[in-house]
Design a protein around this motif. Sequence first.
Motif, short mmCIF file in Angstrom:
data_model
loop_
_atom_site.label_atom_id
_atom_site.label_comp_id
_atom_site.label_asym_id
_atom_site.label_seq_id
_atom_site.Cartn_x
_atom_site.Cartn_y
_atom_site.Cartn_z
N CYS A 1 0.83 -1.22 0.00
CA CYS A 1 0.00 0.00 0.00
C CYS A 1 0.86 1.25 0.00
O CYS A 1 0.56 2.24 -0.68
CB CYS A 1 -0.93 -0.02 1.21
SG CYS A 1 -2.24 -1.25 1.12
N GLY A 2 1.95 1.21 0.78
CA GLY A 2 2.84 2.36 0.78
C GLY A 2 3.49 2.60 -0.57
O GLY A 2 3.63 3.74 -1.03
N ILE A 3 3.91 1.51 -1.24
CA ILE A 3 4.51 1.66 -2.57
C ILE A 3 3.48 2.21 -3.55
O ILE A 3 3.79 3.07 -4.39
CB ILE A 3 5.06 0.31 -3.05
CG1 ILE A 3 6.26 -0.11 -2.20
CG2 ILE A 3 5.45 0.37 -4.53
CD1 ILE A 3 6.79 -1.50 -2.53
N GLN A 4 2.22 1.75 -3.45
CA GLN A 4 1.20 2.23 -4.38
C GLN A 4 0.91 3.71 -4.17
O GLN A 4 0.69 4.44 -5.13
CB GLN A 4 -0.07 1.40 -4.21
CG GLN A 4 -1.17 1.78 -5.20
CD GLN A 4 -2.35 0.85 -5.15
OE1 GLN A 4 -2.27 -0.22 -4.56
NE2 GLN A 4 -3.45 1.25 -5.77
N ARG A 5 0.91 4.16 -2.92
CA ARG A 5 0.66 5.58 -2.67
C ARG A 5 1.74 6.46 -3.27
O ARG A 5 1.47 7.57 -3.72
CB ARG A 5 0.58 5.84 -1.16
CG ARG A 5 -0.70 5.37 -0.50
CD ARG A 5 -0.92 6.07 0.84
NE ARG A 5 0.26 6.03 1.68
CZ ARG A 5 0.55 5.06 2.53
NH1 ARG A 5 -0.27 4.02 2.61
NH2 ARG A 5 1.63 5.10 3.27
N HIS A 6 2.99 5.97 -3.25
CA HIS A 6 4.12 6.77 -3.72
C HIS A 6 4.83 6.06 -4.87
O HIS A 6 6.06 6.01 -4.91
CB HIS A 6 5.10 7.01 -2.57
CG HIS A 6 4.47 7.57 -1.34
ND1 HIS A 6 4.05 8.88 -1.24
CD2 HIS A 6 4.16 6.98 -0.15
CE1 HIS A 6 3.53 9.09 -0.04
NE2 HIS A 6 3.58 7.95 0.65
N ALA B 1 -6.72 -10.25 -8.12
CA ALA B 1 -7.11 -9.87 -6.76
C ALA B 1 -8.57 -10.22 -6.53
O ALA B 1 -9.36 -10.27 -7.46
CB ALA B 1 -6.88 -8.38 -6.56
N PRO B 2 -8.93 -10.51 -5.28
CA PRO B 2 -10.34 -10.85 -4.98
C PRO B 2 -11.27 -9.74 -5.42
O PRO B 2 -10.92 -8.55 -5.35
CB PRO B 2 -10.34 -11.02 -3.46
CG PRO B 2 -8.93 -11.31 -3.11
CD PRO B 2 -8.09 -10.56 -4.09
N PRO B 3 -12.45 -10.08 -5.92
CA PRO B 3 -13.42 -9.05 -6.34
C PRO B 3 -13.75 -8.13 -5.18
O PRO B 3 -13.85 -8.54 -4.03
CB PRO B 3 -14.64 -9.86 -6.78
CG PRO B 3 -14.11 -11.23 -7.07
CD PRO B 3 -12.96 -11.43 -6.14
N GLY B 4 -13.93 -6.88 -5.48
CA GLY B 4 -14.28 -5.91 -4.45
C GLY B 4 -13.09 -5.32 -3.73
O GLY B 4 -13.28 -4.50 -2.82
N THR B 5 -11.87 -5.75 -4.08
CA THR B 5 -10.70 -5.16 -3.43
C THR B 5 -10.62 -3.69 -3.80
O THR B 5 -10.64 -3.34 -4.98
CB THR B 5 -9.41 -5.87 -3.88
OG1 THR B 5 -9.51 -7.25 -3.57
CG2 THR B 5 -8.20 -5.28 -3.19
N ARG C 1 -4.83 -2.59 -4.11
CA ARG C 1 -4.50 -3.66 -5.04
C ARG C 1 -3.04 -4.11 -4.91
O ARG C 1 -2.74 -5.31 -4.91
CB ARG C 1 -4.78 -3.20 -6.48
CG ARG C 1 -6.26 -3.09 -6.79
CD ARG C 1 -6.92 -4.45 -6.79
NE ARG C 1 -6.36 -5.32 -7.79
CZ ARG C 1 -6.73 -5.33 -9.06
NH1 ARG C 1 -7.67 -4.51 -9.47
NH2 ARG C 1 -6.16 -6.16 -9.90
N THR C 2 -2.11 -3.17 -4.82
CA THR C 2 -0.70 -3.55 -4.71
C THR C 2 -0.42 -4.23 -3.38
O THR C 2 0.33 -5.20 -3.30
CB THR C 2 0.20 -2.32 -4.88
OG1 THR C 2 -0.13 -1.67 -6.11
CG2 THR C 2 1.67 -2.71 -4.91
N GLY C 3 -1.03 -3.73 -2.31
CA GLY C 3 -0.87 -4.38 -1.02
C GLY C 3 -1.41 -5.79 -1.02
O GLY C 3 -0.79 -6.72 -0.49
N GLU C 4 -2.57 -5.99 -1.67
CA GLU C 4 -3.14 -7.33 -1.77
C GLU C 4 -2.22 -8.26 -2.56
O GLU C 4 -2.03 -9.43 -2.21
CB GLU C 4 -4.51 -7.24 -2.45
CG GLU C 4 -5.21 -8.57 -2.63
CD GLU C 4 -5.67 -9.17 -1.32
OE1 GLU C 4 -5.79 -10.41 -1.26
OE2 GLU C 4 -5.89 -8.41 -0.36
N CYS C 5 -1.62 -7.72 -3.62
CA CYS C 5 -0.73 -8.54 -4.44
C CYS C 5 0.49 -9.00 -3.65
O CYS C 5 0.84 -10.18 -3.66
CB CYS C 5 -0.30 -7.74 -5.67
SG CYS C 5 0.91 -8.56 -6.71
N LEU C 6 1.16 -8.08 -2.94
CA LEU C 6 2.33 -8.46 -2.16
C LEU C 6 1.95 -9.38 -1.01
O LEU C 6 2.70 -10.27 -0.63
CB LEU C 6 3.02 -7.21 -1.62
CG LEU C 6 3.93 -6.45 -2.57
CD1 LEU C 6 4.66 -5.35 -1.85
CD2 LEU C 6 4.94 -7.39 -3.22
#
Length: 1178
Positions: free
Chosen positions: A49-54, A452-456, A461-466
Amino acid sequence: MARPPPLQELPPGYTPPARAASPQILAGSLKSPLWLRAYFQGLLFSLGCGIQRHCGKVLFLGLLAFGALALGLRVAIIETDLEQLWVEVGSRVSQELHYTKEKLGEEAAYTSQMLIQTPRQEGENVLTPEALDLHLQAALTASKVQVSLYGKSWDLNKICYKSGIPLIENGMIERMIEKLFPCVILTPLDCFWEGAKLQGGSAYLPGRPDIQWTNLDPEQLLEELGPFASLEGFRELLDKAQAPKVAQELSGGCHGFSHKFMHWQEELLLGGIARDLQGQLLRAEALQSTFLLMSPRQLYEHFRGDYQTHDIGWSEEQAGKVLQAWQRRFVQLAQEALPQNSSQQIHAFSSTTLDDILRAFSEVSAARVVGGYLLMLAYACVTMLRWDCAQSQGAVGLAGVLLVALAVASGLGLCALLGITFNAATTQVLPFLALGIGVDDIFLLAHAFTEAPPGTPLQERTGECLQRTGTSVALTSINHMVAFFMAALVPIPALRAFSLQAAIVVGCNFAAVMLVFPAVLSLDLHRRHCQRLDVLCCFSSPCSARVIQILPQELGDRTVPVGIAHLTATVQAFTHCEASSQHVVTILPPRAHLVPPPSDPLGSELFSPGGSTRDLLGQEEGPRQKAACSSLPCARWNLAHFARYRFAPLLLQSHSKAVVLALFGGLLGLSLYGATLVQDGLALTDVVPRGTKEHAFLSAQLRYFSLYEVALVTQGGFDYAHSQRALFDLHQRFSSLKAVLPPPAARAPRTWLHYYRNWLQGIQAAFDQDWASGRISRHSCRNGSEDGALAYKLLIQTGDAREPLDFSQLTTRKLVDKDGLIPPELFYVGLTMWVSSDPLGLAASQANFYPPPPEWLHDKYDTTGENLRIPAAQPLEFAQFPFLLRGLQKTADFVEAIEGARAACAEAGRAGVRAYPSGSPFLFWEQYLGLRRSFLLAVCILLVCTFLVCALLLLNPWTAGLIVLVLAMMTVELFGIMGFLGIKLSAIPVVILVASVGIGVEFTVHVALGFLTTQGSRNLRAACALEHTLAPVTDGAVSTLLGLLMLAGSNFDFIIRYFFVVLTVLTLLGLLHGLVLLPVLLSILGPPPEVVQMYKESPEVLSPPAPREGGLSWGLSPTLPQSFARVTTSMTVALHPPPLPGAYIHPASDEPTWSPVATPAASGSSNLSSRGPCPATG
């Protein structure tokens, strides 16, 4: 970001159940495997999530850091010195080599340039006048080579090695003698007068033609030089040094210009010898001539201060370039000396040729590197492109491969900055091997990102992937690094450097995949969200006008769009300990009854993905199906579909398991037999490209002239003068070794101590004659012979600095006693006299004394008495006995010779003599004495480390043990296949065998992790694991093979056989063991699941309550265990499932709408790992 809620959070209003039969929670359940992995996944989720934000900042800083490290390649050093590459670090050979260089310097006394003549028709006899004439023609062409460098002309006579030049006080005469003094050339032509034609030296005397060896009359030369200098000593030297004789036969070898000291044995000149019953030479199949040149340091010292080089800034580097240029020209002209239609062929070789081969071997092939990376770019782009631009990831594939390329460059740059030298393995293999390994994780994250699971939520999305893939990436990368670090235990510098570089490069790949590539995925998510084309992201998608986004925002009328039912249910999960297995597990009530399609052979317990999946760390807690599209069935086929409907049902049948176990057992047994066929060794012919002239020479040399020059070195630390008997015994033990070539019966011994003693006995005999005839008296030796005068001066020495002379000893002592030993008090004084007075004997002995004895010039007519004072040599710290080893064809022959030599030195050590053997067999073959032990130790340590790493990250020793069992089988089978392929065991295959344990983790850990995190029976869990991992493991194998494919185009057969073939076999073995054997073993011996359904027979759980107000949800059990966690599960059943984080539908649809009462909004992921919401992008 908020902290994830604890797994044991209790719902409001919960009261403990009254049922005594309810499972009880253990006190240590907070540290259960599932909880710890959930905690680790939570950290990965926060990172993503941090990487996706920045993402922009992370990508810029990541590229900047990797680019800066890649600049370190500018200071990379490529090592081509064989000694630096292959001598074991810290070994006794390394210590001995260091001692030799400390005493004698870095270089050998001379370098060898060789000509080998063989018939074009194999088996023909070369002992014919015609063949010898052709050999003379080639040798003459080679001896006349001249090169122009630094404005000077350099020929053989200027740079050749000249042995035994006498010391002469008159400088002009000394230079004349030096020019005329012959070069050392070992050739069968020395049996005939034509051998003198190879000597190019000449001298000038006024009034007569140039003096050359072809017109030299030694007696006449002495008469003409007599008025200029006293040449009595040189006269005796020339008496010993006779010109080559014409009538001498080749049988028994040939003599150089000195019959007494220069005898070339048959084995040095003739190859493929055949004899009659009486031992007479009948025929031979090869002739060899060897030209000896000075070393660069010797050439520099020889011309330093000379008038010929005073104007060019003469240096040792220039001397080396002169020798290299001459040697290259020598090889070229010698190989072209005979016409193409000649019945004979010439093979030429020099030390520079070997250096050139190693340099070419170590160069980076830009074409192959570019070709390999372009091939990988094409593969990544094609496999990730989709017709639907919202699902397509072609640009992500391109960016991922380029990122891996940058990570490989940065890793190698970091190695260069750390001072790790590069070598052929680094430049020829590592870029492709690292590419194949690194791209695996790129595919892993890219596929998982689209699934990624539906509704993510979009921002998660990046946090879910990692969270879903980070553990798997970490596990494989850590095992790769550990494997290569363990391979560094092999003490060969070249392979140690390769292993360390590979570990560092894998670490850089890991950092790039975990930190920088998620930023690329986040940017691509923005592209997809903005509905732009893949690759050509500046253009809008042509289908963007036909779709509308309806999720994840709230629906105003609480209705579900056409064709979509989004179901959300809250269920209760709890942990307990199974009494049978003592495993702490998390337990879920059964899911709602959903009828699977009739064609599903494995039932609804398997997840049915629509494409390749990398969900290895959690499972969807409700089945989701993609309805059939209007496209052809082949468009819906993929590896996951094949695994579910074809491969897993067939593999997991009982009879299939039996067949698999029998086949792999047979393969293991066959490999154990193949392991007995593996021989040790690595010949130079394996390294040189086949079909080249260099390979032809080395093959001929190995076949006909397998001789090796070695030396027995004696060190300091003991008294040579009092240890003469022990030195003689050491020489005798060494000479009796099977591999040592014995000298001819008429040949003088090859030991400096023998030469020294024989010389003393010779001058003693001359003294005795002169004394008996009265030519030498107690007070004068002027009338005696040169040798008698030398004995006179030596006999009166006392060895006492205060009273150095005692004339009464002339008749009371001998220079050599009756036991054949030199009196200790005369030993070092006599050594000085011998070194100065017998240059040919000293040169023939190859003693290489250190410290060198002082120079002393004999003057028989001295009247001052100063010439009677002979300075004693310093105690010796280094001396050597030369030997020739023969018949060394196989590594076993080398090992036997090395063990015998070491045993002789050990025996001498017990007698007080410190000695060690020296030479190329000991430098490059001694590693085989302990290579298999080092290999076994490294593999065992690595298997233990792999078990610990897998047990730590999987938190399941049972699974880790099965993984290690499969990896051990792969290593044994790879070793056995090497035996069948004829690949010999050397340090290079050992490194690959050790690294195979780490590389094999890539093929096994995904299946094991998928099995571990799935619920159901062992068969169903193995099938589910196969469905999840067939695609990623296959992708990994294909990417690795593509990376290795460029090795097949190498010019070096060594690269193809020892790297491409072995690594390809390893990849195929990994594929078979990971996708066939391991699922079968797991289905039979696998550990219990971490997630277990409870109360399956309980009616209150089995029958869910009716939906309230049209909604669908699972009911809660009236009684629950003591500890539980709230888990929210989302399930989507869609005829047209959304390809993006939001759902897209066509605005015009003929399907009727379905409007149930408000459905609860999705509140989390189906993954068991709890996490908090990701903050909005700001």
